[in-house]
Design a protein around this motif. Structure first.
Motif, short mmCIF file in Angstrom:
data_model
loop_
_atom_site.label_atom_id
_atom_site.label_comp_id
_atom_site.label_asym_id
_atom_site.label_seq_id
_atom_site.Cartn_x
_atom_site.Cartn_y
_atom_site.Cartn_z
N TYR A 274 -7.79 5.19 -10.88
CA TYR A 274 -8.13 6.11 -9.57
C TYR A 274 -6.90 6.95 -9.04
CZ TYR A 274 -9.44 7.12 -4.84
OH TYR A 274 -9.62 7.94 -3.60
N ILE A 275 -5.92 6.09 -9.11
CA ILE A 275 -4.71 6.89 -8.33
C ILE A 275 -4.28 8.09 -9.42
CG2 ILE A 275 -2.78 5.57 -9.53
CD1 ILE A 275 -2.72 7.11 -6.08
N CYS A 276 -4.47 8.22 -10.57
CA CYS A 276 -4.05 9.30 -11.35
C CYS A 276 -4.96 10.79 -10.98
CB CYS A 276 -4.32 8.99 -12.94
SG CYS A 276 -3.17 7.93 -13.43
N GLN B 135 2.20 7.50 -11.10
CA GLN B 135 2.43 7.11 -9.41
C GLN B 135 2.82 8.52 -8.77
OE1 GLN B 135 5.37 3.88 -9.66
NE2 GLN B 135 4.10 2.51 -8.98
N PRO B 136 2.28 8.67 -7.48
CA PRO B 136 2.41 9.83 -6.92
C PRO B 136 3.79 10.18 -6.46
CG PRO B 136 0.56 8.59 -5.73
CD PRO B 136 1.26 7.79 -6.77
N ARG B 137 4.13 11.46 -6.32
CA ARG B 137 5.58 11.77 -5.82
C ARG B 137 5.62 12.12 -4.45
NH1 ARG B 137 5.81 16.89 -10.49
NH2 ARG B 137 6.21 15.29 -12.10
N GLU C 246 -6.72 -0.57 -6.50
CA GLU C 246 -6.21 0.86 -7.11
C GLU C 246 -4.88 1.24 -6.36
OE1 GLU C 246 -7.69 2.29 -9.70
OE2 GLU C 246 -9.24 0.81 -9.73
N SER C 247 -4.36 0.43 -5.17
CA SER C 247 -3.17 0.84 -4.75
C SER C 247 -2.19 0.89 -5.92
CB SER C 247 -2.79 -0.04 -3.72
OG SER C 247 -1.40 0.05 -3.53
N CYS C 248 -1.19 1.98 -5.99
CA CYS C 248 -0.30 1.84 -7.12
C CYS C 248 0.81 0.97 -6.68
CB CYS C 248 0.08 3.23 -7.53
SG CYS C 248 1.40 4.06 -6.22
N GLY C 249 1.10 0.42 -5.64
CA GLY C 249 2.23 -0.51 -5.15
C GLY C 249 3.43 0.33 -4.97
N GLN C 250 3.55 1.55 -4.71
CA GLN C 250 4.85 2.08 -4.34
C GLN C 250 5.32 2.00 -3.02
OE1 GLN C 250 6.60 5.85 -6.21
NE2 GLN C 250 4.50 6.53 -6.08
N CYS C 251 4.34 2.27 -2.03
CA CYS C 251 4.89 1.79 -0.63
C CYS C 251 4.13 0.73 -0.01
CB CYS C 251 4.70 3.19 0.04
SG CYS C 251 3.33 4.24 -0.42
N THR C 252 5.38 0.16 0.89
CA THR C 252 4.60 -1.25 1.50
C THR C 252 3.40 -1.14 2.25
OG1 THR C 252 6.90 -1.71 1.46
CG2 THR C 252 5.62 -3.37 2.47
N PRO C 253 3.14 -0.29 3.25
CA PRO C 253 2.18 -0.46 4.04
C PRO C 253 0.75 -0.35 3.17
CG PRO C 253 3.62 1.29 4.70
CD PRO C 253 4.16 0.86 3.53
N CYS C 254 0.89 0.53 2.27
CA CYS C 254 -0.32 0.54 1.29
C CYS C 254 -0.43 -0.63 0.26
CB CYS C 254 -0.49 1.80 0.38
SG CYS C 254 -1.89 1.79 -0.84
N ARG C 255 0.60 -1.02 -0.43
CA ARG C 255 0.37 -2.28 -1.13
C ARG C 255 0.06 -3.38 -0.37
NH1 ARG C 255 5.73 -2.17 -2.55
NH2 ARG C 255 5.91 -4.03 -1.12
N GLU C 256 0.80 -3.80 0.58
CA GLU C 256 0.46 -4.89 1.36
C GLU C 256 -0.88 -4.74 2.29
OE1 GLU C 256 2.17 -7.68 0.65
OE2 GLU C 256 3.46 -6.58 -0.84
N ARG D 270 1.35 6.76 6.94
CA ARG D 270 2.76 5.98 6.68
C ARG D 270 3.13 5.79 5.13
NH1 ARG D 270 4.23 2.84 11.81
NH2 ARG D 270 2.57 3.37 13.30
N THR D 271 2.31 6.42 4.28
CA THR D 271 2.34 6.34 3.03
C THR D 271 2.78 7.55 2.33
OG1 THR D 271 0.14 6.55 2.87
CG2 THR D 271 0.77 4.36 2.95
N ILE D 272 3.18 7.37 1.07
CA ILE D 272 3.52 8.55 0.02
C ILE D 272 2.36 9.54 0.01
CG2 ILE D 272 4.40 9.18 -2.15
CD1 ILE D 272 6.20 6.79 -2.08
N CYS D 273 1.29 8.71 -0.59
CA CYS D 273 0.02 9.71 -0.78
C CYS D 273 -0.97 9.31 0.15
CB CYS D 273 -0.39 9.44 -2.30
SG CYS D 273 -1.44 8.15 -2.47
N ALA D 274 -2.41 9.90 -0.01
CA ALA D 274 -3.34 9.78 0.88
C ALA D 274 -4.21 8.79 0.51
CB ALA D 274 -4.31 11.24 0.89
N LEU D 275 -3.95 8.00 -0.65
CA LEU D 275 -4.63 6.85 -0.92
C LEU D 275 -4.50 5.75 0.50
CD1 LEU D 275 -5.40 5.05 -4.27
CD2 LEU D 275 -4.80 3.59 -2.13
N GLY D 276 -3.23 5.68 0.77
CA GLY D 276 -3.24 4.82 2.08
C GLY D 276 -4.23 5.06 3.29
N ASP D 277 -4.52 6.34 3.51
CA ASP D 277 -5.33 7.04 4.29
C ASP D 277 -6.84 6.74 4.01
OD1 ASP D 277 -3.12 7.93 5.54
OD2 ASP D 277 -3.67 10.16 5.26
S1 SF4 Z 1 -0.18 5.00 -0.57
FE1 SF4 Z 1 1.73 4.63 -1.77
S2 SF4 Z 1 1.22 2.83 -2.68
FE2 SF4 Z 1 -0.74 3.66 -1.95
S3 SF4 Z 1 -1.34 4.52 -3.76
FE3 SF4 Z 1 -0.32 6.09 -2.75
S4 SF4 Z 1 1.89 6.06 -3.50
FE4 SF4 Z 1 0.77 4.21 -4.06
#
Ligand code: SF4
Ligand code: FMN
Length: 431
Positions: free
Chosen positions: A176-178, A194-196, A347-357, A392-399
């Motif tokens: 999904y993250i792709c 992984q998002p930039r 589906e979280s890519c795991g790069q940022c803590t708020p989203c991964r955890e 608080r995340t790199i991409c909008a998957l967190g939102d």
């Molecule tokens: S919010 Fe962060 S951990 Fe979640 S998918 Fe995006 S880059 Fe990956």
């Protein structure tokens, strides 16, 4: 195939499709490639093409609804190196299944739209990133590319003009993250998807660090029709600032799930009618109007809402990718949220803590509520975790993971409370 059932509403992308008339010859018979021919033969300048797309009020169909003409104008004009054009056919959002139908039943509309876009932005190389779990559509698109190349609609000096455009299909990896544009670019470069960080945005630093424009499949598919019917007529199909038609993937508790192409601004009630109404004549409880990542809306409010970007935003949600998930009165919102939160956790890519955890915390808390082990403080804790993910995340998957949680609790708090207090579902009590 799934398509429009109502004769009073004229589709554009899905017009005249029978399921087996996807090929070049039939596309040309339907007026296909006429827009590209006209643009190249009448000597329309790239700036004029962009101005037409701006006037059409076309907004990106991939989720955010960003004005497409404006996005195209961000591409640097006088860049000396390679620039790229990318089509996002990754389509992984739960509930969304429109792009695969476009690729399968009208692939040349995407090729023509991309070729026009490439001309407008002075781009000579493009890719269509196609979701890794769909195979027939990928093969179909490859076949359509071959047809277009053989007929001179793609490649060097298209139709004898100075415009050359090499377009390639790329089979993605099914994550999904792709679908997030910068993760897509990483994946296209052969790296982990992984998002930039943004900025820089793709228009300045995109594929291989070069200026790149990314649009959704449906966005590109709409472009030839803007030039066929004229920008003003296209805009007038919808509402101000919400021009044209939009394909809605309707799923859930309806009699006829499927893709429906209707003018933007059509009342939701009409779309529901097209889909045969709520299955079994049951009462409408709630609707997720734009794919799994947008806030849920109560049925009554949805019945009074039009299907366009601004109206759905007024109802407290988003039009997103146009995936309309309909839920009847028998649906348990805790269970629905459990399914959604598991998806984002997975589906979280795991790069940022708020989203991964955080996505894991959300899932585990909803899971224990659903399984009769919820604690009274869990509801506030869910809101607090969601608050600490959102923004608080790199991409909008967190939102995307946080918003459904907050909305479900806000709209259907009593169901969460009931689950915690009684250790089972409230829903069977009132049907
Ligand atoms: S919010 Fe962060 S951990 Fe979640 S998918 Fe995006 S880059 Fe990956
Ligand atoms: C987690 C995530 C998944 C996404 N998946 C898709 C997708 O599958 N298809 C898509 O077109 N856009 C997707 N997007 C949006 C893209 O990043 C991008 O905004 C879009 O492709 C731009 O095209 P448009 O302007 O035509 O809408 C996703 C965004 C996020 C944050």
């Amino acid at each position: 195939m799934t398509s429009l059932h109502n004769r009073h509403i004229k589709p554009l992308i899905f017009a005249g499709l029978t399921g087996d008339n996807w090929g070049l010859e039939e596309y040309v018979k339907r007026g296909g490639y006429a827009s590209l021919k006209r643009i190249l033969s009448e000597g329309m300048t790239p700036d004029q093409v962009i101005a037409e797309v701006k006037a059409s009020t076309l907004r990106g169909r991939g989720g955010a609804g960003f004005p497409s003409g404006l996005k195209w104008s961000f591409m640097p004009k006088n860049f000396a190196g390679q620039k790229y054009l990318v089509c996002n056919s990754d389509e992984g959002e739960p509930g969304t299944f429109k792009d695969r139908d476009i690729l399968r039943y009208n692939p040349h509309s995407v090729i023509e739209g991309m070729t026009i876009a490439a001309y407008a932005m002075g781009v000579s190389v493009g890719y269509n990133y196609i979701h890794g779990e769909i195979f027939a559509e990928y093969d179909r698109f490859e076949e359509a590319l071959e047809q277009a190349r053989a007929a001179g609609f793609l490649g060097d000096n298209i139709l004898g003009s100075a415009h050359s455009f090499q377009l390639h299909a790329f089979h993605g990896f099914g994550a999904y993250i792709c679908g997030e544009e910068t993760a897509l670019l990483e994946s296209l470069e052969g790296k982990k998807g992984q998002p930039r960080f943004k900025p820089p945005f793709p228009a300045s630093y995109g594929l291989y660090g070069k200026p790149t424009t990314i649009n959704n499949t449906e966005t590109f598919a709409a472009v030839p029709f803007i030039f066929q019917v004229g920008a003003e007529a296209y805009a007038a199909l919808g509402k101000p600032n919400n021009g044209g038609t939009k394909i809605f993937s309707v799923s859930g508790d309806v009699e006829r799930p499927g893709n429906y192409e209707i003018p933007l601004g059509t009342p939701f009630a009409e779309l529901l009618k097209l889909a045969g109404g709520v299955r079994g004549g049951k009462k409408l409880k709630a609707v997720i109007p734009g794919g799994s990542s947008v806030p849920v809306v109560k049925g009554d409010l949805m019945m009074a809402t039009d299907m366009d970007y601004d109206s759905v935003a007024k109802a407290g949600s988003m039009l997103g990718s146009g995936a309309v998930i309909v839920m009847d009165e028998t649906r348990c919102m805790v269970k629905a949220l459990l399914r959604l939160s598991y998806f984002y956790f997975e589906e979280s890519c795991g790069q940022c803590t708020p989203c991964r955890e955080g996505t894991g915390w959300l899932y585990r808390m909803v899971h224990r509520i659903e399984n009769g082990q919820g604690r009274p403080e869990d509801i506030d804790m869910l809101n607090s975790v969601a608050d600490n993910i959102q923004g608080r995340t790199i991409c909008a998957l967190g939102d995307a993971a946080a918003m459904p949680v907050r909305a479900m609790i806000q709209q259907f708090r009593e169901e969460f409370v009931y689950h915690i207090e009684h250790k089972h579902c409230l829903v069977p009590a009132y049907i």
